[in-house]
Design an enzyme around this catalytic site. Structure first.
Site, PDB file in Angstrom:
ATOM      1  CB  VAL A 263      59.814  83.292  70.468  1.00  0.00           C
ATOM      2  CG1 VAL A 263      61.115  82.535  70.395  1.00  0.00           C
ATOM      3  CG2 VAL A 263      58.802  82.526  71.299  1.00  0.00           C
ATOM      4  N   GLY A 264      58.250  86.043  72.049  1.00  0.00           N
ATOM      5  CA  GLY A 264      57.116  86.958  71.969  1.00  0.00           C
ATOM      6  C   GLY A 264      55.767  86.327  72.200  1.00  0.00           C
TER       7      GLY A 264
ATOM      8  CE  LYS B  16      65.852  67.464  67.718  1.00  0.00           C
ATOM      9  NZ  LYS B  16      65.662  66.008  67.551  1.00  0.00           N
TER      10      LYS B  16
ATOM     11  CB  SER C  54      66.931  63.007  68.449  1.00  0.00           C
ATOM     12  OG  SER C  54      67.344  63.843  69.509  1.00  0.00           O
TER      13      SER C  54
ATOM     14  N   GLY D  90      56.670  77.484  72.913  1.00  0.00           N
ATOM     15  CA  GLY D  90      57.920  77.858  72.258  1.00  0.00           C
ATOM     16  C   GLY D  90      58.951  78.286  73.273  1.00  0.00           C
ATOM     17  N   PRO D  91      60.166  78.506  72.831  1.00  0.00           N
ATOM     18  CG  PRO D  91      61.983  78.960  71.460  1.00  0.00           C
ATOM     19  CD  PRO D  91      60.628  78.336  71.442  1.00  0.00           C
ATOM     20  N   PRO D  92      61.729  80.667  75.350  1.00  0.00           N
ATOM     21  CG  PRO D  92      62.628  80.534  77.480  1.00  0.00           C
ATOM     22  CD  PRO D  92      62.607  79.827  76.170  1.00  0.00           C
TER      23      PRO D  92
ATOM     24  CB  THR E 138      53.896  87.273  77.216  1.00  0.00           C
ATOM     25  OG1 THR E 138      54.224  86.058  77.883  1.00  0.00           O
ATOM     26  CG2 THR E 138      53.032  88.127  78.124  1.00  0.00           C
TER      27      THR E 138
END
EC number: 3.4.21.53
Length: 823
Positions: free
Chosen positions: A379-380, A757, A714, A375-377, A382
Site C-alpha cells: 500500500v506504499g 473488511k 468476528s 497496513g497490509p503489504p 515505505t
C-alpha cells in the site's frame, strides 16, 4: 680488533644452504627450512644437540632454489657466516618445514667439504675474530678516515628518523657503544639492499674493503630519505610519513632493521585530528571524552593494538553530525502538491505531515514525531516515508529491522570487544550527515529475540520522545541528541509489537485501496513505470480503463497494488514479444483493430490477459449454491479478506466437528453458535419432530484454506448464519457478507478491522454487509463511493442478522422483544 682471549668457532661446521637472503655477522634473520638436507640438519644437529657447540652452524648463501633441488649438492659459495640458532619452530602446513631464528657470529671460508649426506659438513677457516669488542686503539690512515665517515653517515641517517620511536632511540645509543668495525655489517643488514649487494659485503673480508662496499649503500639510503622528506614538505596534508625502522637484529638481544615504506601517524596527522575534534562542535561531555582519548593517542606507540581502536573511535566522533542540520521546507501548499503527485489517496498520512509542517511554522523547536504506519503489504508505507523526507527537504535513511535479533544492532558494541562498531542508529546518522534526517524503521513488527538481547527493548530509548535527546550508544559511550530525527516505523500488524514499544509510537492505520483508487494509481504510476521498465512506448501499448478494472476485480483481489503491477508487467512482456517479432499497426485498421495491433493481441482485453498468462478468480456466487454456506469477513496483516464457512450434516450422535486450522477463540464461537441455535430452535422453526435439532445428527463445520491458521471472535455471526441455513434448508444470499462477535444470549458485539473488511467485500463485488451496531462509527473512514455501493445492515442481535442474510427474512414462530446490550 685484537684480544688475547678470543672465542673460536668449531673447525668443522654443518652447512645450512639458503637461496633467499644473506646472513651478515651481527644481524638476526629468520630462515625457512624445507629441503631434505636442511631438514635432516635441523633434526640431527639442532633438535638432538645438548651443548652450545651443537647450536652453531654455517650458513652458506646464494645456493640453488629448493623447488629445483636435486640429489646432487649445488656448488657452495666459498664464504659463509657462522650463526647461532636461537629458536627452532616446526610446522606441517602447508607442508612440513622448520623456521630458524639465527644470529650471525662471524665469517668463515670453506676449505674442504667432508661429506654431503645426510647433510653437508665442511672444514672451515674462521675469518673474523669473535670476541668481546672494546673501545681499543682507533685505526689510523685511510681505514680510520673511512670508519669516521661511515660513523658520521650512520648518525645522519638516524637523525633523519623519528626519535620518539623506541627502536630508533635504541639504535642511536648502539651507534655510540658498538665498535666502528662492526658497523658495516650491522647497517648493511638493516637498510634496504639487494641480496647481491649484501653478498658483496659478506665477501669483503678486508675491513677497509668492507667499509668501501657498505658506504655507498648507506649514502643511497640517506639520499632516498631526503627525497621523501622533500616530497612530504611539498604535501603538508599528507597523512603518511616514512618510518625507516622495522624488526631485525644487531647482536643477540639487539634486534631491529630499516624500512622506508612504513607509516608514521604522529605529528601533523595527530594535529589534524585534533583540529577536526575542536571543529566538530560537539557537546561539552563528548568534547571532554575526545580530548582525553586524543591525549592518550599521542602517548601511545603506533604498534599497540589499542592505537587503531582509539583512532577509529576519534574518527567516528568527528564524522558524526553533532550540529549539522538541514532547514525544513515549511511551504504547506507546495508540500501538498508534492505529496499528491507522489501518492494517490492516503489522505490520513498526508494530513498528518501537513499538520507537522503547520506546527513547525508556529514553533521552531518542535521535537520530531514518532509515527508508525500499520497496513497490509503493497500500500506504499515505505515509499510514502521517502516522499515525506523529500517534502520536508530532509535526508532519508532506511533501516531494515526484519529478522534483527541482536540488541547490539541498535545500541552498538562496547569498545572492549574485538571488531566493535556503532549501532545502526549512529551509523545511519553518519551516513545521512545531518542530525535531523527522516529515519524509516522498516518492518518493526518482525524484530526477533535471541540470547544476544531483545532489539525491541533497545528501541524503547530510541523511540521515546522523553529519552531520545540523550541516546547513548555503547560504542560512543556519550549521549547523542535524537530529538530532531523524524522516526517513521512500518508494520503489517501491531499484534507482534511489544506493548511498551507500541505505546511510544503514534499509530496511523494505512488501509487497502479501493477499486477506483487502484485504477487511478495504475494509470498515474504503475503503467508508465512498467512501460519504461520494458522498453515500450505509450504508442506501442495502451491499456484501456475497462481492462484495468477487470484485472483488479477478477484477477487481483488484494489490499495493495503489487500483484496489479506484476499483472501489468506480464502484459508488457507479452506485448514486447509481439513488438520484437515485428508486428506493426496498419493505417487501414479500425480503432479496435489498431488497439489489438498495438498490444499484439486480439481486440478483446480478455484475450490480452490470457495472452499474458493471467487467469481470473472464480466468482463468489458459484460458492453459494447449496444450504449451509455463508460468507464472513476476516482481517489479516495483508488486508481484509472474505472467508467462506461451510457446514454439512449427517446421521450421528449430535457431535460437532471443526476443521480448517482454527484457533481456540473461533472454536468457542462455533460452540456458542450451536448452543444458541439449539436453545432457539423452536423459535426459528429449526426442529422437525424432536426439540433438539441435533438429535441423531452430526454437524461438520469447515473453513476453507485449511493450511491457513484462523482465529478471532468476528466469525460468530457467520457461523450462526451458516448453521441456520443448513438446519432450515434455505440458501444464504450470495451478495451478503457479515462480521461480528456473538454472545450466548444472542447479542452482536463490535469487532475491529471494519474498514479493511468492508473494502474486501467491495473488492469481491458483494452488495450487502452486516456489521455490529456499535461499529457504525467506523464507517466514517470508508470512502464515500464505497459506502454508496454497499448496503450496510447494523445489527445488535442475531435475529436482525438472520433477517438480513436471507431473502425474505428468516421465519420465526414468535417475535422477540428488543434486547439492549449494556456491555
Amino acid at each position: 680488533m685484537s684480544s688475547n682471549s678470543g672465542i673460536q668457532i668449531p673447525s668443522r661446521l654443518p652447512l645450512l644452504c639458503t637461496h633467499d637472503g644473506v646472513l651478515l655477522p651481527g644481524s638476526t634473520m629468520r630462515i625457512s627450512v624445507d629441503t631434505a638436507r636442511n631438514m635432516q640438519l635441523v633434526k640431527s644437529r639442532l633438535l638432538k644437540g645438548t651443548s652450545l657447540k651443537s647450536t652453531i652452524i654455517g650458513v652458506i648463501p646464494n645456493t640453488r632454489d629448493p623447488e629445483h633441488d636435486s640429489d646432487e649438492l649445488p656448488s657452495l659459495h666459498s664464504i659463509g657466516t657462522a650463526g647461532l640458532a636461537v629458536q627452532v619452530v616446526g610446522s606441517n602446513w602447508p607442508k612440513p618445514h622448520y623456521t630458524l631464528l639465527i644470529t650471525g657470529l662471524c665469517r668463515f671460508r670453506v676449505t674442504q667439504l667432508l661429506r654431503e649426506r645426510p647433510f653437508p659438513v665442511a672444514e672451515v677457516e674462521q675469518l673474523d675474530k669473535l670476541e668481546q669488542y672494546t673501545e681499543g686503539d682507533q685505526a689510523d690512515g685511510e681505514l680510520g678516515e673511512l670508519s669516521l665517515r661511515f660513523h658520521q653517515a650512520a648518525l645522519q641517517l638516524v637523525g633523519m628518523l623519528d626519535m620518539s620511536v623506541p627502536v630508533v632511540a635504541k639504535l642511536r645509543r648502539l651507534l655510540d657503544s658498538l665498535p666502528r668495525e662492526t658497523l658495516p655489517d650491522v647497517l648493511a643488514s638493516m637498510i634496504r639492499t639487494s641480496n647481491k649487494e649484501k653478498l658483496q659485503v659478506l665477501d669483503a673480508v678486508d675491513l677497509e674493503e668492507r667499509f668501501k662496499k657498505a658506504l655507498p649503500l648507506l649514502t643511497r639510503q640517506i639520499e632516498g630519505l631526503k627525497l621523501l622528506q622533500k616530497t612530504r614538505k611539498r604535501r603538508p596534508d599528507d597523512d603518511k610519513r616514512v618510518l625507516a625502522i622495522r624488526k631485525g637484529g644487531v647482536f643477540p638481544g639487539r634486534q631491529f632493521s630499516l624500512d622506508e615504506e612504513a607509516e608514521d601517524e604522529d605529528g601533523d596527522d595527530t594535529a589534524m585530528l585534533e583540529k577536526k575534534v575542536k571543529a566538530a562542535a560537539m557537546p561539552e561531555a563528548a568534547l571532554r571524552v575526545c580530548l582525553k582519548e586524543l591525549k592518550r593517542l599521542k602517548k601511545m606507540p603506533q604498534s599497540m593494538p589499542e592505537y587503531a581502536l582509539t583512532r577509529n573511535y576519534l574518527e567516528m566522533m568527528v564524522e558524526l553530525p553533532w550540529s549539522k542540520s538541514t532547514t525544513d521546507c515549511l511551504d504547506i501548499p507546495a508540500a501538498r502538491v508534492l505529496l499528491d503527485n507522489d501518492h494517490y489517496a492516503m489522505e490520513k498520512l498526508k494530513r498528518r505531515v501537513l499538520e507537522y509542517l503547520a506546527v513547525r511554522q508556529l514553533k521552531s523547536t518542535l521535537k520530531g514525531p514518532i509515527l508508525c504506519f500499520v497496513g497490509p503489504p503493497g500500500v506504499g508505507k515505505t515509499s510514502v516515508g521517502r516522499s515525506i523526507a523529500r517534502t520536508l527537504g530532509r535526508e532519508f535513511h532506511r533501516i531494515a529491522l526484519g529478522g534483527v535479533c541482536d540488541q547490539s544492532d541498535i545500541r552498538g558494541h562496547r569498545r572492549t570487544y574485538v571488531g566493535s562498531m556503532p549501532g545502526r542508529i549512529i551509523n545511519g546518522l553518519k551516513t545521512a550527515g545531518v542530525n535531523n534526517p527522516v529515519f524509516l524503521l522498516d518492518e518493526v513488527d518482525k524484530l526477533g529475540k535471541s540470547l544476544q538481547g531483545d532489539p525491541a527493548a533497545a528501541l524503547l530509548e530510541v523511540l521515546d520522545p522523553e529519552q531520545n535527546h540523550s541516546f547513548t550508544d555503547h560504542y560512543l559511550n556519550v549521549p547523542f541528541d535524537l530529538s530532531q530525527v523524524l522516526f517513521i516505523a512500518t508494520a503489517n500488524t501491531t499484534a507482534t509489537i511489544p506493548p511498551a514499544l507500541l505505546d511510544r509510537m503514534e499509530v496511523l492505520q494505512v488501509p487497502g485501496y479501493t477499486q477506483e483508487e487502484k485504477v487511478e494509481i495504475a494509470h498515474r504510476h504503475l503503467i508508465p513505470h512498467q512501460l519504461e521498465q520494458h522498453g515500450l512506448t505509450p504508442q506501442q501499448l495502451q491499456i484501456p480503463q475497462d481492462t484495468i478494472k477487470d484485472i483488479i476485480s477478477k484477477y487481483t483481489r488484494e489490499a495493495g497494488v503489487r500483484s496489479l503491477e506484476r499483472k501489468i508487467g506480464a502484459i508488457c512482456r507479452a506485448v514486447a514479444v509481439k513488438v520484437a517479432e515485428g508486428h506493426k499497426v496498419s493505417r487501414a485498421e479500425s480503432p479496435t483493430e489498431q488497439h489489438a495491433g498495438k498490444t499484439g493481441t486480439s481486440s478483446s482485453h480478455t484475450s490480452l490477459l490470457f495472452t499474458a498468462g493471467i487467469t481470473p478468480a472464480p466468482p463468489v456466487s458459484e460458492r453459494l449454491t447449496l444450504p449451509g454456506v455463508a460468507i464472513g469477513l476476516a482481517w489479516t496483516p495483508m488486508g481484509g479478506e472474505i472467508m467462506f464457512v461451510e457446514a454439512s450434516r449427517m446421521e450421528g450422535e449430535g457431535q460437532l466437528t471443526l476443521t480448517g486450522q482454527l484457533g481456540d477463540v473461533m472454536k468457542e464461537s462455533a460452540h456458542l453458535a450451536i448452543s444458541w441455535l439449539r436453545s432457539n430452535a423452536k423459535t426459528y422453526l429449526l426442529t422437525t419432530g424432536s426439540a433438539d435439532p441435533l438429535e441423531g445428527t452430526d454437524i461438520h463445520l469447515h473453513f476453507p484454506a485449511g493450511a491457513v491458521t484462523k482465529d478471532g471472535p468476528s466469525a460468530g455471526v457467520t457461523i450462526v448464519t451458516c448453521l441456520a441455513s443448513l438446519l432450515s434448508g434455505r440458501l444464504v444470499r450470495s451478495d451478503v457478507a457479515m462480521t461480528g462477535e456473538i454472545t450466548l444470549r444472542g447479542l452482536v458485539l463490535p469487532v475491529g478491522g471494519i474498514k479493511d473488511k468492508v473494502l474486501a467485500a467491495h473488492r469481491a463485488n458483494l452488495k450487502r454487509v452486516i456489521v455490529p451496531k456499535r461499529n457504525e462509527k467506523d464507517l466514517e473512514e470508508i470512502p464515500a463511493h464505497v459506502r454508496a455501493d454497499l448496503d450496510f445492515v447494523f445489527a445488535s442481535t442475531l435475529d436482525e442478522v438472520l433477517k438480513a442474510a436471507f431473502d425474505g427474512g428468516f421465519p420465526t414462530a414468535v417475535s422477540h422483544p428488543q434486547v439492549v446490550s449494556k456491555l
